[in-house]
Design a protein around this motif. Structure first.
Motif, PDB file in Angstrom:
ATOM      1  N   ALA A  87      24.650  -2.269  -0.957  1.00  0.00           N
ATOM      2  CA  ALA A  87      25.817  -2.230  -0.430  1.00  0.00           C
ATOM      3  C   ALA A  87      26.962  -2.876  -1.415  1.00  0.00           C
ATOM      4  O   ALA A  87      28.177  -2.350  -1.449  1.00  0.00           O
ATOM      5  CB  ALA A  87      25.915  -2.955   0.862  1.00  0.00           C
ATOM      6  N   LYS A 289      20.657  -2.511  12.402  1.00  0.00           N
ATOM      7  CA  LYS A 289      21.904  -3.296  11.820  1.00  0.00           C
ATOM      8  C   LYS A 289      22.271  -3.124  10.255  1.00  0.00           C
ATOM      9  O   LYS A 289      23.215  -3.250  10.213  1.00  0.00           O
ATOM     10  CB  LYS A 289      21.931  -4.700  12.296  1.00  0.00           C
ATOM     11  CG  LYS A 289      21.930  -5.075  13.731  1.00  0.00           C
ATOM     12  CD  LYS A 289      21.875  -6.399  13.960  1.00  0.00           C
ATOM     13  CE  LYS A 289      22.000  -6.717  15.696  1.00  0.00           C
ATOM     14  NZ  LYS A 289      21.950  -8.216  15.789  1.00  0.00           N
ATOM     15  N   SER A 291      22.740  -0.381   9.098  1.00  0.00           N
ATOM     16  CA  SER A 291      23.347   0.819   8.990  1.00  0.00           C
ATOM     17  C   SER A 291      24.827   0.585   9.581  1.00  0.00           C
ATOM     18  O   SER A 291      25.600   1.482   9.764  1.00  0.00           O
ATOM     19  CB  SER A 291      22.732   1.873   9.625  1.00  0.00           C
ATOM     20  OG  SER A 291      21.398   2.243   9.120  1.00  0.00           O
ATOM     21  N   ASP A 292      25.150  -0.554  10.046  1.00  0.00           N
ATOM     22  CA  ASP A 292      26.439  -0.824  10.878  1.00  0.00           C
ATOM     23  C   ASP A 292      27.517   0.009  10.028  1.00  0.00           C
ATOM     24  O   ASP A 292      28.517   0.432  10.942  1.00  0.00           O
ATOM     25  CB  ASP A 292      26.536  -2.257  11.101  1.00  0.00           C
ATOM     26  CG  ASP A 292      25.841  -2.631  12.272  1.00  0.00           C
ATOM     27  OD1 ASP A 292      25.174  -1.927  13.023  1.00  0.00           O
ATOM     28  OD2 ASP A 292      25.741  -3.953  12.725  1.00  0.00           O
ATOM     29  N   ASN A 293      27.620  -0.282   8.834  1.00  0.00           N
ATOM     30  CA  ASN A 293      28.863   0.014   8.215  1.00  0.00           C
ATOM     31  C   ASN A 293      28.580   1.238   7.242  1.00  0.00           C
ATOM     32  O   ASN A 293      29.615   1.588   6.363  1.00  0.00           O
ATOM     33  CB  ASN A 293      29.371  -1.212   7.305  1.00  0.00           C
ATOM     34  CG  ASN A 293      29.714  -2.283   8.475  1.00  0.00           C
ATOM     35  OD1 ASN A 293      30.337  -2.151   9.468  1.00  0.00           O
ATOM     36  ND2 ASN A 293      29.429  -3.377   8.034  1.00  0.00           N
ATOM     37  N   PRO A 295      28.958   4.692   5.878  1.00  0.00           N
ATOM     38  CA  PRO A 295      30.000   5.655   6.432  1.00  0.00           C
ATOM     39  C   PRO A 295      29.411   6.840   7.212  1.00  0.00           C
ATOM     40  O   PRO A 295      29.931   7.048   8.225  1.00  0.00           O
ATOM     41  CB  PRO A 295      30.829   6.079   5.130  1.00  0.00           C
ATOM     42  CG  PRO A 295      30.506   4.900   4.232  1.00  0.00           C
ATOM     43  CD  PRO A 295      29.329   4.303   4.506  1.00  0.00           C
ATOM     44  N   THR A 298      27.852   5.869  10.367  1.00  0.00           N
ATOM     45  CA  THR A 298      28.747   5.448  11.468  1.00  0.00           C
ATOM     46  C   THR A 298      29.428   6.876  12.145  1.00  0.00           C
ATOM     47  O   THR A 298      29.615   6.798  13.347  1.00  0.00           O
ATOM     48  CB  THR A 298      29.879   4.493  10.692  1.00  0.00           C
ATOM     49  OG1 THR A 298      29.179   3.330  10.323  1.00  0.00           O
ATOM     50  CG2 THR A 298      30.966   4.148  11.884  1.00  0.00           C
ATOM     51  N   TRP A 299      29.750   7.633  11.276  1.00  0.00           N
ATOM     52  CA  TRP A 299      30.341   8.953  11.601  1.00  0.00           C
ATOM     53  C   TRP A 299      29.401   9.702  12.633  1.00  0.00           C
ATOM     54  O   TRP A 299      29.929  10.124  13.767  1.00  0.00           O
ATOM     55  CB  TRP A 299      30.934   9.971  10.581  1.00  0.00           C
ATOM     56  CG  TRP A 299      31.760  10.989  11.139  1.00  0.00           C
ATOM     57  CD1 TRP A 299      33.103  10.989  11.273  1.00  0.00           C
ATOM     58  CD2 TRP A 299      31.273  12.305  11.346  1.00  0.00           C
ATOM     59  NE1 TRP A 299      33.450  12.354  11.904  1.00  0.00           N
ATOM     60  CE2 TRP A 299      32.321  13.030  11.707  1.00  0.00           C
ATOM     61  CE3 TRP A 299      30.066  12.871  10.946  1.00  0.00           C
ATOM     62  CZ2 TRP A 299      32.165  14.419  12.007  1.00  0.00           C
ATOM     63  CZ3 TRP A 299      29.828  14.228  11.487  1.00  0.00           C
ATOM     64  CH2 TRP A 299      30.805  14.993  11.741  1.00  0.00           C
TER      65      TRP A 299
END
Length: 315
Positions: A87, A289, A291-293, A295, A298-299
């Motif tokens: 990340a 969690k 993978s919360d952000n 992209p 999330t989509w």
């Protein structure tokens, strides 16, 4: 050599990726495939790790490598640090579904092969043509395991207690309806949509959806509360098999209402209200969690959950 004696100034950090892959795969061959390396390169890296950390790290047990106690203590922390490092190093980017490429795995029963995958296929073809969606089997008795092992990006499951590293989103409530084939003589006097009488429900034999082969489910608990029992003649691990068995026999089944409505015409089924009160199941979406952000994740969660929420009986 203890962990406090490791010389991090000279430790090749690429070896940690190999160690993580060995934890996940339990095999130098599979780890090599995952990392796009040769098996000999992975074996060499393992040898260097053993020397650097002063521990065997893995013991061969049959065809699988089993972590030593020392190595097992490193696994969770190592994976968390690698995720943080990925990340940290990932370049900032605006997610564009039209150009994005990747695979998104959904762990769920085949109920969702009927109710999710067709509209999702249409959505992805129009909005994200280079993203591949895969529906994969749930892990029996441990729904979170697929997320932990990265075998799935989300799981669609009944509401239950989950580890604190799992996030959840409520999707829809699913009541239960009774299905029977149109030629079933046991329901000849009943019209579609009627409540099936208790004596008919208990007299006819049932096919039960159960991936584990259990002979009881939510319907049986509801029957027990009113002092009744049903006769389970067969269990099937997939909903499509339940519907097929009902369509070609005099068996009946309790299935989610949304599924009954979707397949009734295709399978030549009649649909009835059950004779006892069954609390609708709340279906939730869960994800790790970590993978919360992310992209794409999330989509995709947003698209999948949006398609599922329209199934709610209260929507």
């Amino acid at each position: 050599m203890g962990i406090d004696q490791v010389n991090f100034a000279t430790l090749d950090l690429n070896l940690l990726r190999v160690l993580d892959a060995l934890f996940s795969e339990g095999s130098t061959v599979k780890a090599a495939n995952r990392l796009a390396m040769s098996q000999s390169a992975v074996s060499g890296a393992l040898s260097r790790l053993r020397h650097a950390l002063g521990d065997q790290l893995f013991i061969r047990q049959g065809n699988r490598l089993v972590a030593t106690d020392y190595a097992a203590g490193l696994e969770a922390g190592l994976r968390e640090e690698l995720v943080r490092l990925e990340a940290l190093l990932a370049p900032p980017a605006v997610f564009d579904p039209q150009t994005a490429k990747g695979t998104f795995r959904i762990a769920a029963s085949d109920f969702f092969a009927e109710l999710l995958m067709p509209p999702l296929a249409d959505l992805l073809q129009k909005s994200a043509p280079h993203i591949r969606a895969q529906l994969v089997d749930l892990v029996p008795n441990d729904y979170a395991a697929s997320l932990e092992r990265r075998n799935a990006d989300i799981a669609l499951i009944p509401d239950l207690a989950l580890p604190d590293w799992v996030n959840r989103a409520p999707l829809f409530h699913s009541p239960f309806h009774v299905i029977a084939r149109k030629g079933n003589q046991g329901i000849a006097e009943l019209k579609d949509g009627m409540q099936m009488p208790m004596e008919v429900f208990c007299a006819l034999h049932h096919v039960l959806f159960s991936p584990e082969g259990n002979l009881a489910a939510m319907g049986d608990a509801a029957l027990h509360r009113v002092g009744k029992r049903r006769q389970v003649a067969m269990t099937v691990p997939v909903f499509s098999g339940v519907c097929r068995a009902v369509s070609e026999s005099d068996l009946i089944a309790l299935v989610p209402a949304q599924l009954a409505s979707k397949v009734a015409e295709t399978f030549g089924l009649r649909v009835y209200e059950p004779p006892m009160e069954i609390d609708p199941a709340l279906i939730i979406g869960i994800w790790h969690k970590r993978s919360d952000n992310a992209p794409m994740a999330t989509w995709m969660r947003s698209q999948v959950f949006g398609l599922m929420k329209v199934l709610d009986v209260d929507s």
